[in-house]
Motif scaffolding. Structure first.
Motif, PDB file in Angstrom:
ATOM      1  N   PRO A  32       9.338  -0.617   8.947  1.00 16.42           N
ATOM      2  CA  PRO A  32       9.153   0.577   9.770  1.00 16.42           C
ATOM      3  C   PRO A  32       7.894   1.330   9.372  1.00 16.42           C
ATOM      4  CG  PRO A  32      10.685   1.051   8.005  1.00 16.42           C
ATOM      5  CD  PRO A  32      10.325  -0.411   7.878  1.00 16.42           C
ATOM      6  N   PRO A  33       7.482   2.319  10.174  1.00 19.69           N
ATOM      7  CA  PRO A  33       6.386   3.202   9.731  1.00 19.69           C
ATOM      8  C   PRO A  33       6.741   3.864   8.408  1.00 19.69           C
ATOM      9  CG  PRO A  33       6.896   3.555  12.060  1.00 19.69           C
ATOM     10  CD  PRO A  33       7.963   2.649  11.518  1.00 19.69           C
ATOM     11  N   ALA A  34       5.720   4.294   7.693  1.00 16.72           N
ATOM     12  CA  ALA A  34       5.927   4.850   6.359  1.00 16.72           C
ATOM     13  C   ALA A  34       6.926   5.998   6.366  1.00 16.72           C
ATOM     14  CB  ALA A  34       4.587   5.318   5.783  1.00 16.72           C
ATOM     15  N   ALA A  35       6.841   6.882   7.354  1.00 14.32           N
ATOM     16  CA  ALA A  35       7.741   8.039   7.385  1.00 14.32           C
ATOM     17  C   ALA A  35       9.198   7.597   7.478  1.00 14.32           C
ATOM     18  CB  ALA A  35       7.385   8.951   8.558  1.00 14.32           C
ATOM     19  N   GLU A  36       9.484   6.547   8.252  1.00 14.38           N
ATOM     20  CA  GLU A  36      10.862   6.056   8.366  1.00 14.38           C
ATOM     21  C   GLU A  36      11.326   5.394   7.071  1.00 14.38           C
ATOM     22  OE1 GLU A  36      11.568   3.659  11.815  1.00 14.38           O
ATOM     23  OE2 GLU A  36      10.365   4.970  13.108  1.00 14.38           O
ATOM     24  N   LEU A  37      10.427   4.697   6.406  1.00 16.67           N
ATOM     25  CA  LEU A  37      10.765   4.098   5.117  1.00 16.67           C
ATOM     26  C   LEU A  37      11.083   5.191   4.096  1.00 16.67           C
ATOM     27  CD1 LEU A  37      10.923   1.361   3.559  1.00 16.67           C
ATOM     28  CD2 LEU A  37       8.560   1.791   2.849  1.00 16.67           C
ATOM     29  N   PHE A  38      10.302   6.269   4.119  1.00 19.46           N
ATOM     30  CA  PHE A  38      10.552   7.386   3.207  1.00 19.46           C
ATOM     31  C   PHE A  38      11.908   8.026   3.501  1.00 19.46           C
ATOM     32  CE2 PHE A  38       5.674   8.128   3.103  1.00 19.46           C
ATOM     33  CZ  PHE A  38       5.522   7.018   2.286  1.00 19.46           C
ATOM     34  N   ASP A  39      12.234   8.179   4.784  1.00 21.16           N
ATOM     35  CA  ASP A  39      13.529   8.763   5.148  1.00 21.16           C
ATOM     36  C   ASP A  39      14.679   7.907   4.616  1.00 21.16           C
ATOM     37  OD1 ASP A  39      12.280  10.836   6.465  1.00 21.16           O
ATOM     38  OD2 ASP A  39      12.544   9.988   8.471  1.00 21.16           O
ATOM     39  N   GLU A  40      14.501   6.581   4.692  1.00 24.11           N
ATOM     40  CA  GLU A  40      15.547   5.671   4.215  1.00 24.11           C
ATOM     41  C   GLU A  40      15.712   5.787   2.696  1.00 24.11           C
ATOM     42  OE1 GLU A  40      17.002   1.190   5.403  1.00 24.11           O
ATOM     43  OE2 GLU A  40      14.897   1.729   5.649  1.00 24.11           O
ATOM     44  N   LEU A  41      14.601   5.861   1.990  1.00 24.17           N
ATOM     45  CA  LEU A  41      14.663   6.030   0.538  1.00 24.17           C
ATOM     46  C   LEU A  41      15.303   7.374   0.172  1.00 24.17           C
ATOM     47  CD1 LEU A  41      11.146   4.592  -0.359  1.00 24.17           C
ATOM     48  CD2 LEU A  41      13.327   3.673  -1.188  1.00 24.17           C
ATOM     49  N   ASP A  42      14.985   8.399   0.934  1.00 26.09           N
ATOM     50  CA  ASP A  42      15.572   9.716   0.656  1.00 26.09           C
ATOM     51  C   ASP A  42      17.073   9.727   0.934  1.00 26.09           C
ATOM     52  OD1 ASP A  42      13.121  10.678  -0.131  1.00 26.09           O
ATOM     53  OD2 ASP A  42      12.748  11.851   1.683  1.00 26.09           O
ATOM     54  N   GLY A  47       0.810  -1.211   0.000  1.00 23.30           N
ATOM     55  CA  GLY A  47       0.000   0.000   0.000  1.00 23.30           C
ATOM     56  C   GLY A  47       0.842   1.259   0.000  1.00 23.30           C
ATOM     57  N   VAL A  48       1.958   1.228   0.722  1.00 23.69           N
ATOM     58  CA  VAL A  48       2.877   2.368   0.740  1.00 23.69           C
ATOM     59  C   VAL A  48       3.549   2.520  -0.624  1.00 23.69           C
ATOM     60  CG1 VAL A  48       4.925   3.351   1.828  1.00 23.69           C
ATOM     61  CG2 VAL A  48       3.279   2.080   3.222  1.00 23.69           C
ATOM     62  N   ILE A  49       4.010   1.410  -1.177  1.00 23.00           N
ATOM     63  CA  ILE A  49       4.682   1.454  -2.477  1.00 23.00           C
ATOM     64  C   ILE A  49       3.756   2.007  -3.557  1.00 23.00           C
ATOM     65  CG2 ILE A  49       5.712   0.028  -4.300  1.00 23.00           C
ATOM     66  CD1 ILE A  49       6.733  -1.835  -2.075  1.00 23.00           C
ATOM     67  N   ALA A  50       2.453   1.708  -3.444  1.00 23.96           N
ATOM     68  CA  ALA A  50       1.497   2.174  -4.445  1.00 23.96           C
ATOM     69  C   ALA A  50       1.433   3.689  -4.527  1.00 23.96           C
ATOM     70  CB  ALA A  50       0.110   1.608  -4.139  1.00 23.96           C
ATOM     71  N   ASP A  51       1.808   4.368  -3.440  1.00 22.29           N
ATOM     72  CA  ASP A  51       1.769   5.832  -3.422  1.00 22.29           C
ATOM     73  C   ASP A  51       3.114   6.476  -3.738  1.00 22.29           C
ATOM     74  OD1 ASP A  51      -0.978   6.118  -2.773  1.00 22.29           O
ATOM     75  OD2 ASP A  51      -0.555   5.619  -0.685  1.00 22.29           O
ATOM     76  N   LEU A  52       4.139   5.667  -3.969  1.00 18.56           N
ATOM     77  CA  LEU A  52       5.448   6.182  -4.334  1.00 18.56           C
ATOM     78  C   LEU A  52       5.565   6.357  -5.849  1.00 18.56           C
ATOM     79  CD1 LEU A  52       7.618   3.905  -2.009  1.00 18.56           C
ATOM     80  CD2 LEU A  52       7.383   6.387  -1.781  1.00 18.56           C
ATOM     81  N   ARG A  53       6.696   6.901  -6.275  1.00 16.69           N
ATOM     82  CA  ARG A  53       7.004   7.012  -7.700  1.00 16.69           C
ATOM     83  C   ARG A  53       8.296   6.238  -7.974  1.00 16.69           C
ATOM     84  NH1 ARG A  53       8.728  11.613  -8.667  1.00 16.69           N
ATOM     85  NH2 ARG A  53       8.625  12.684  -6.669  1.00 16.69           N
ATOM     86  N   PRO A  54       8.272   4.919  -7.770  1.00 12.37           N
ATOM     87  CA  PRO A  54       9.515   4.148  -7.911  1.00 12.37           C
ATOM     88  C   PRO A  54       9.992   4.056  -9.347  1.00 12.37           C
ATOM     89  CG  PRO A  54       7.665   2.658  -7.616  1.00 12.37           C
ATOM     90  CD  PRO A  54       7.126   4.057  -7.431  1.00 12.37           C
ATOM     91  N   GLY A  55      11.319   4.079  -9.507  1.00 10.01           N
ATOM     92  CA  GLY A  55      11.885   3.892 -10.833  1.00 10.01           C
ATOM     93  C   GLY A  55      11.754   2.464 -11.318  1.00 10.01           C
ATOM     94  N   ALA A  83       4.038  10.586  -1.887  1.00 10.28           N
ATOM     95  CA  ALA A  83       3.618   9.652  -0.839  1.00 10.28           C
ATOM     96  C   ALA A  83       3.633  10.314   0.537  1.00 10.28           C
ATOM     97  CB  ALA A  83       4.513   8.424  -0.844  1.00 10.28           C
ATOM     98  N   ARG A  84       4.570  11.207   0.767  1.00 11.60           N
ATOM     99  CA  ARG A  84       4.622  11.881   2.077  1.00 11.60           C
ATOM    100  C   ARG A  84       3.344  12.673   2.313  1.00 11.60           C
ATOM    101  NH1 ARG A  84       9.286  11.813   4.955  1.00 11.60           N
ATOM    102  NH2 ARG A  84      11.231  11.264   3.871  1.00 11.60           N
ATOM    103  N   LYS A  85       2.785  13.254   1.282  1.00  3.90           N
ATOM    104  CA  LYS A  85       1.534  14.001   1.434  1.00  3.90           C
ATOM    105  C   LYS A  85       0.391  13.080   1.823  1.00  3.90           C
ATOM    106  CE  LYS A  85       3.060  17.200  -2.189  1.00  3.90           C
ATOM    107  NZ  LYS A  85       2.827  17.647  -3.599  1.00  3.90           N
ATOM    108  N   VAL A  86       0.393  11.869   1.286  1.00  2.61           N
ATOM    109  CA  VAL A  86      -0.677  10.915   1.561  1.00  2.61           C
ATOM    110  C   VAL A  86      -0.536  10.322   2.959  1.00  2.61           C
ATOM    111  CG1 VAL A  86      -1.683   8.699   0.875  1.00  2.61           C
ATOM    112  CG2 VAL A  86      -0.945  10.344  -0.868  1.00  2.61           C
ATOM    113  N   TRP A  87       0.698  10.034   3.375  1.00  4.01           N
ATOM    114  CA  TRP A  87       0.934   9.313   4.624  1.00  4.01           C
ATOM    115  C   TRP A  87       1.292  10.221   5.806  1.00  4.01           C
ATOM    116  CZ3 TRP A  87       0.172   4.101   5.241  1.00  4.01           C
ATOM    117  CH2 TRP A  87      -0.099   3.377   4.069  1.00  4.01           C
ATOM    118  N   SER A  88       1.248  11.536   5.602  1.00  6.84           N
ATOM    119  CA  SER A  88       1.571  12.451   6.705  1.00  6.84           C
ATOM    120  C   SER A  88       0.417  12.548   7.702  1.00  6.84           C
ATOM    121  CB  SER A  88       1.870  13.844   6.145  1.00  6.84           C
ATOM    122  OG  SER A  88       0.746  14.356   5.457  1.00  6.84           O
TER     123      SER A  88
END
Length: 288
Positions: free
Chosen positions: A258-268, A24-32, A283-288
């Motif tokens: 991890p929670p979505a915010a931590e996963l986003f931090d790792e990707l960043d 569900g988190v990945i669905a809101d990302l823009r993965p390459g 995704a950060r806008k959706v999961w904030s």
């Protein structure tokens, strides 16, 4: 330092391993791109049946890469037809640009190890790998990439360095390489070597993409866990590799998500180390 131009299937700069637990988190990302464990995809009447969320990613134009963990390319036994078929069926169902597997064996004499085991770096083992990789390439409709693994075990009869072994394997087969920088880090740490020095000895001209993952210390060893955040040492390898070649990177997470915010931090953090654009803004806008 000059940059190597890739001549392998094009992927976006930053992707991640697709897991149902974080789909569900990945669905809101823009993965390459997303890598999908082939053994997790059901096969029905000889066809691969992807999860609907995977189908949605494919339809959005996100490249999906089937990633095998049980083919046993380094095993002396013949490749099992059902396992070969699984990878080809996933490639066809995903419209995949390539397929990947490990430079390892997982069974011998019909006995399953339950783990990726390193092959000896010998001429004989190289011949076995070449035979099995060629067999898999003949069956696939797309290129095959093979991955270096993390391993505590070292065979005493090694005849090649890891860099020499990989270079000859790629030359003889024409295969691509999935260069796992987390595995380079783990092996170097556990052998008392410099991770950056070890990375510098590995071939980069045929890299399809690179795995990035976290680990932890325990029992006097560094463990490539995929359940811990990516550390600074691994991120340094990301930067060093990107300085040598235009390589896509991919976060691997397997369990203890991890929670979505931590996963986003790792990707960043990986994006920052690689010098590429983040994939998390929407995704950060959706999961904030």
């Amino acid at each position: 330092m000059s940059t190597v131009t890739r001549t392998v299937p094009a992927l976006g700069d930053l992707g991640l391993g697709w897991r149902r637990e974080i789909a569900g988190v990945i669905a809101d990302l823009r993965p390459g791109f997303c890598e999908v464990i082939a053994e997790s995809v059901p096969i029905r009447r000889t066809r691969a049946v992807p999860d609907p969320l995977l189908t949605d990613l494919r339809d959005r134009g996100v490249p999906l890469v089937p990633h095998g963990v049980a083919l046993s390319l380094g095993g002396v036994d013949e490749l099992e037809p059902d396992r070969v078929h699984r990878l080809t069926a996933c490639a066809e169902a995903f419209g995949a640009p390539l397929v990947s597997e490990h430079i390892a064996f997982v069974r011998a004499g019909g006995i399953e190890a339950g783990h990726l085991l390193p092959v000896p770096r010998t001429r004989e083992a190289l011949d076995v790998l070449v035979r099995n990789i060629t067999r898999m390439q003949d069956a696939l409709p797309v290129p095959l990439a093979v991955e270096n693994i993390a391993a505590f075990l070292r065979w005493p009869e090694d005849e090649y360095s890891e860099g020499q072994f990989l270079a000859e394997l790629l030359e003889r087969t024409g295969a691509l390489l999935v260069l796992d920088v987390a595995n380079v880090y783990a092996n170097a740490r556990n052998r008392g070597l410099d991770p950056l020095g070890e990375l510098a000895r590995l071939p980069v001209d045929r890299i399809a993409y690179s795995h990035v993952a976290g680990g932890s210390e325990g029992g006097g060893r560094y463990h490539d866990t995929h359940t811990d955040p990516v550390n600074r040492g691994v991120l340094e390898l990301v930067t060093a590799l990107r300085e040598r070649a235009e390589v896509p990177f991919m976060l691997e997470r397997d369990g203890r998500y991890p929670p979505a915010a931590e996963l986003f931090d790792e990707l960043d953090a990986i994006a920052g180390a690689a010098g590429c654009a983040p994939i998390t803004d929407d995704a950060r806008k959706v999961w904030s």
